[in-house]
Design a protein around this motif. Structure first.
Motif, PDB file in Angstrom:
ATOM      1  N   LYS A 313      28.845  29.082   1.942  1.00 16.63           N
ATOM      2  CA  LYS A 313      28.330  28.822   3.282  1.00 16.63           C
ATOM      3  C   LYS A 313      27.609  27.493   3.295  1.00 16.63           C
ATOM      4  N   LEU A 314      27.947  26.664   4.255  1.00 18.90           N
ATOM      5  CA  LEU A 314      27.324  25.350   4.363  1.00 18.90           C
ATOM      6  C   LEU A 314      25.851  25.527   4.731  1.00 18.90           C
ATOM      7  N   PRO A 315      24.937  25.039   3.905  1.00 15.28           N
ATOM      8  CA  PRO A 315      23.513  25.280   4.150  1.00 15.28           C
ATOM      9  C   PRO A 315      22.928  24.280   5.146  1.00 15.28           C
ATOM     10  N   HIS A 316      21.747  24.584   5.592  1.00 19.21           N
ATOM     11  CA  HIS A 316      20.994  23.630   6.403  1.00 19.21           C
ATOM     12  C   HIS A 316      19.557  23.621   5.906  1.00 19.21           C
ATOM     13  N   VAL A 317      19.116  22.492   5.423  1.00 21.26           N
ATOM     14  CA  VAL A 317      17.740  22.345   4.940  1.00 21.26           C
ATOM     15  C   VAL A 317      16.901  21.796   6.084  1.00 21.26           C
ATOM     16  N   PRO A 318      15.928  22.565   6.581  1.00 21.36           N
ATOM     17  CA  PRO A 318      15.102  22.055   7.686  1.00 21.36           C
ATOM     18  C   PRO A 318      14.384  20.769   7.280  1.00 21.36           C
ATOM     19  N   ILE A 319      14.543  19.744   8.077  1.00 19.90           N
ATOM     20  CA  ILE A 319      13.901  18.467   7.800  1.00 19.90           C
ATOM     21  C   ILE A 319      12.759  18.268   8.789  1.00 19.90           C
ATOM     22  N   ARG A 320      11.550  18.201   8.280  1.00 17.19           N
ATOM     23  CA  ARG A 320      10.403  17.965   9.134  1.00 17.19           C
ATOM     24  C   ARG A 320       9.271  17.379   8.293  1.00 17.19           C
ATOM     25  N   TYR A 321       8.348  16.732   8.949  1.00 16.67           N
ATOM     26  CA  TYR A 321       7.186  16.174   8.261  1.00 16.67           C
ATOM     27  C   TYR A 321       6.002  17.121   8.408  1.00 16.67           C
ATOM     28  N   PHE A 322       5.108  17.057   7.427  1.00 19.29           N
ATOM     29  CA  PHE A 322       3.895  17.864   7.461  1.00 19.29           C
ATOM     30  C   PHE A 322       2.640  16.989   7.414  1.00 19.29           C
ATOM     31  N   ASN A 323       2.677  15.974   6.563  1.00 16.20           N
ATOM     32  CA  ASN A 323       1.514  15.101   6.456  1.00 16.20           C
ATOM     33  C   ASN A 323       1.912  13.755   5.868  1.00 16.20           C
ATOM     34  N   GLN A 324       1.010  12.814   5.968  1.00 18.18           N
ATOM     35  CA  GLN A 324       1.141  11.527   5.303  1.00 18.18           C
ATOM     36  C   GLN A 324       0.018  11.444   4.278  1.00 18.18           C
ATOM     37  N   CYS A 325       0.387  11.282   3.007  1.00 12.31           N
ATOM     38  CA  CYS A 325      -0.589  11.302   1.912  1.00 12.31           C
ATOM     39  C   CYS A 325      -0.871   9.869   1.472  1.00 12.31           C
ATOM     40  N   ILE A 326      -2.116   9.448   1.582  1.00 12.90           N
ATOM     41  CA  ILE A 326      -2.477   8.064   1.278  1.00 12.90           C
ATOM     42  C   ILE A 326      -3.584   8.061   0.227  1.00 12.90           C
ATOM     43  N   SER A 327      -3.317   7.434  -0.925  1.00 15.92           N
ATOM     44  CA  SER A 327      -4.386   7.244  -1.906  1.00 15.92           C
ATOM     45  C   SER A 327      -5.144   5.977  -1.536  1.00 15.92           C
ATOM     46  N   LEU A 328      -6.461   6.044  -1.657  1.00  9.59           N
ATOM     47  CA  LEU A 328      -7.323   4.895  -1.364  1.00  9.59           C
ATOM     48  C   LEU A 328      -8.128   4.591  -2.618  1.00  9.59           C
ATOM     49  N   GLY A 329      -7.420   4.190  -3.674  1.00 14.32           N
ATOM     50  CA  GLY A 329      -8.044   4.083  -4.984  1.00 14.32           C
ATOM     51  C   GLY A 329      -7.960   5.415  -5.689  1.00 14.32           C
ATOM     52  N   ARG A 330      -8.668   5.559  -6.797  1.00 14.88           N
ATOM     53  CA  ARG A 330      -8.628   6.793  -7.583  1.00 14.88           C
ATOM     54  C   ARG A 330      -9.648   7.826  -7.111  1.00 14.88           C
ATOM     55  N   LYS A 331     -10.611   7.422  -6.288  1.00 16.48           N
ATOM     56  CA  LYS A 331     -11.683   8.338  -5.911  1.00 16.48           C
ATOM     57  C   LYS A 331     -11.629   8.789  -4.465  1.00 16.48           C
ATOM     58  N   GLU A 332     -10.832   8.105  -3.648  1.00 14.93           N
ATOM     59  CA  GLU A 332     -10.760   8.422  -2.227  1.00 14.93           C
ATOM     60  C   GLU A 332      -9.309   8.631  -1.815  1.00 14.93           C
ATOM     61  N   GLY A 333      -9.139   9.395  -0.757  1.00 18.30           N
ATOM     62  CA  GLY A 333      -7.801   9.616  -0.235  1.00 18.30           C
ATOM     63  C   GLY A 333      -7.853   9.973   1.232  1.00 18.30           C
ATOM     64  N   LEU A 334      -6.691  10.019   1.844  1.00 19.27           N
ATOM     65  CA  LEU A 334      -6.576  10.386   3.251  1.00 19.27           C
ATOM     66  C   LEU A 334      -5.268  11.147   3.436  1.00 19.27           C
ATOM     67  N   ILE A 335      -5.375  12.388   3.878  1.00 17.77           N
ATOM     68  CA  ILE A 335      -4.203  13.199   4.195  1.00 17.77           C
ATOM     69  C   ILE A 335      -4.174  13.365   5.703  1.00 17.77           C
ATOM     70  N   GLN A 336      -3.264  12.630   6.337  1.00 17.71           N
ATOM     71  CA  GLN A 336      -3.145  12.707   7.791  1.00 17.71           C
ATOM     72  C   GLN A 336      -2.074  13.735   8.149  1.00 17.71           C
ATOM     73  N   TYR A 337      -2.479  14.810   8.810  1.00 19.65           N
ATOM     74  CA  TYR A 337      -1.518  15.817   9.232  1.00 19.65           C
ATOM     75  C   TYR A 337      -0.760  15.308  10.454  1.00 19.65           C
ATOM     76  N   VAL A 338       0.531  15.653  10.501  1.00 19.62           N
ATOM     77  CA  VAL A 338       1.412  15.113  11.540  1.00 19.62           C
ATOM     78  C   VAL A 338       2.277  16.207  12.143  1.00 19.62           C
TER      79      VAL A 338
END
Length: 398
Positions: A313-338
């Motif tokens: 059966k030909l499958p379908h993988v749902p394609i969608r975004y959940f977040n954008q993961c941004i490292s801001l150096g080794r001590k800080e980060g930003l996870i923007q949910y989308v």
């Protein structure tokens, strides 16, 4: 005869597709060849870390694909003839031609200088290991107080400029962005970004379009001149040019046009994944070039190839975004949910916890390359038929 599957490129998408196909299909029925110019997997999402002198764990393909049945071909792809179904490669022994029955095109992308004068001669890029190592040598040779300019306010630019500023607080680090800093983020995300930039002492030149790069400066469209002893160019990616030289249907930017199973709309024995593919996501919007998008396309293509070869059966993988993961150096980060189609919502994760989250994402991406079925046992299926010829009723139904 075995069905010959050739996968071009062993980045995040190509390596996952090859490994998943090897675990889906019976070894006696298929010959899977993975072509790549380098012997080790490159964690592209960590190139900003490599550029500031951090060591990355070696990930040799010889270990990654040991016992899987995938044959690794260390060679540079020099051409593809989709009408003859051949790939031209160049390795240590010279030129060679590989024949295929199914081709998975995953050559990906590199940096894009957009034709701006002086970029190719004077700027640094971190789209690959060679560029990151070259920048590492340049940064190591800079004295305290010298200026470093990162051009590009997207995810790559944000990660590069904060990594450099954290690793080398003695340098005068600046970011040049065409729009406002983090203008696509939520209010919380933008606020945290400015807070981190302030702590790291990063100068921001907003609404500035760089029109020229010289050895010691960059010039913007409004006439500003910004001194720079090292300029890092992060204004987007350009796909590998080989596809555009074939008879495949491609976009104006050289991406291969594919259907929902990542199969070429012009040549059904060719699949394109990752940055090389013009694939549509939620809201009928093209997927952006990213590791996040690439994983979905690799899974979809591998499952579709396996299904068509085994009569499943030909499958379908749902394609969608959940977040954008941004490292801001080794001590800080930003996870923007989308949203599913990649638009920022109000929620965002910030600070040290976000940095840990991003690190886990990076480790998970590398782990999934070596474990494309996530460690779950999967029964290899027998090839029962060749893919239907282009234009046939069966093919149209698929």
């Amino acid at each position: 005869m075995q069905h010959r599957i050739v996968v071009l490129g062993a980045g995040y998408t190509g390596a996952v597709a090859a490994g998943r196909l090897a675990r889906r299909l019976h070894r006696a029925d298929v010959a899977i060849t993975l072509v790549n110019a380098e012997p080790d997997f490159v964690e592209r999402v960590r190139m900003h870390q490599l550029a500031v002198g951090q060591s990355l764990r070696p990930r040799p393909y010889s270990e990654m694909f040991a016992g899987t049945g995938v044959e690794l071909k260390l060679a540079k792809v020099t051409g593809v003839d989709v009408d003859r179904r051949t790939v031209a490669v160049l390795d240590a022994n010279g030129a060679e031609e590989l024949e295929y029955d199914t081709l998975v095109y995953a050559l990906g992308s590199g940096w894009n200088d957009h034709g701006v004068p002086g970029v190719a001669e004077h700027a640094h890029e971190i789209a690959g290991r060679r560029g990151a190592l070259r920048l590492r040598d340049r940064l190591a040779g800079l004295d305290a107080g010298q200026p470093v300019v990162v051009v590009g306010g997207g995810l790559t630019g944000l990660e590069a400029v904060t990594e450099i500023a954290e690793a080398r607080p003695d340098l005068d680090v600046a970011l040049v962005a065409r729009g406002a800093l983090g203008d696509w983020l939520s209010d919380k995300g933008r606020g945290h970004l400015r807070k981190v930039f302030g702590k790291l002492g990063i100068t921001v030149h907003e609404h500035a379009d760089v029109t020229a790069v010289e050895a010691d400066r960059v010039t913007t469209a409004d006439g500003r001149t910004i001194r720079s002893a090292a300029t890092v160019w992060t204004t987007g990616f350009a796909v590998h040019p080989i596809a555009e030289a074939t008879t495949l249907e491609v976009t104006g930017t050289g991406q291969i046009v594919v259907d929902g199973t990542m199969r070429s709309v012009s040549h059904p024995d060719v699949y394109a994944i990752g940055d090389a593919a013009m694939a549509m996501g939620p809201g009928d919007k093209p997927l952006r070039m990213s590791c996040a998008s690439g994983g979905f396309t690799a899974w979809q293509a591998a499952e579709a190839v396996a299904a068509r070869l085994t009569g499943g059966k030909l499958p379908h993988v749902p394609i969608r975004y959940f977040n954008q993961c941004i490292s801001l150096g080794r001590k800080e980060g930003l996870i923007q949910y989308v949203t599913a189609d990649d638009r920022a919502v109000r929620s965002a994760l910030t600070g040290r916890l976000a940095a840990v989250y991003k690190e886990l994402v990076c480790k998970g991406a590398a782990w999934s390359v070596a474990n494309p079925t996530f460690g779950m046992p999967i029964r290899r299926r027998r090839v029962v038929r060749e893919p239907a010829p282009a234009g046939s009723a069966v093919n149209a139904a698929a």
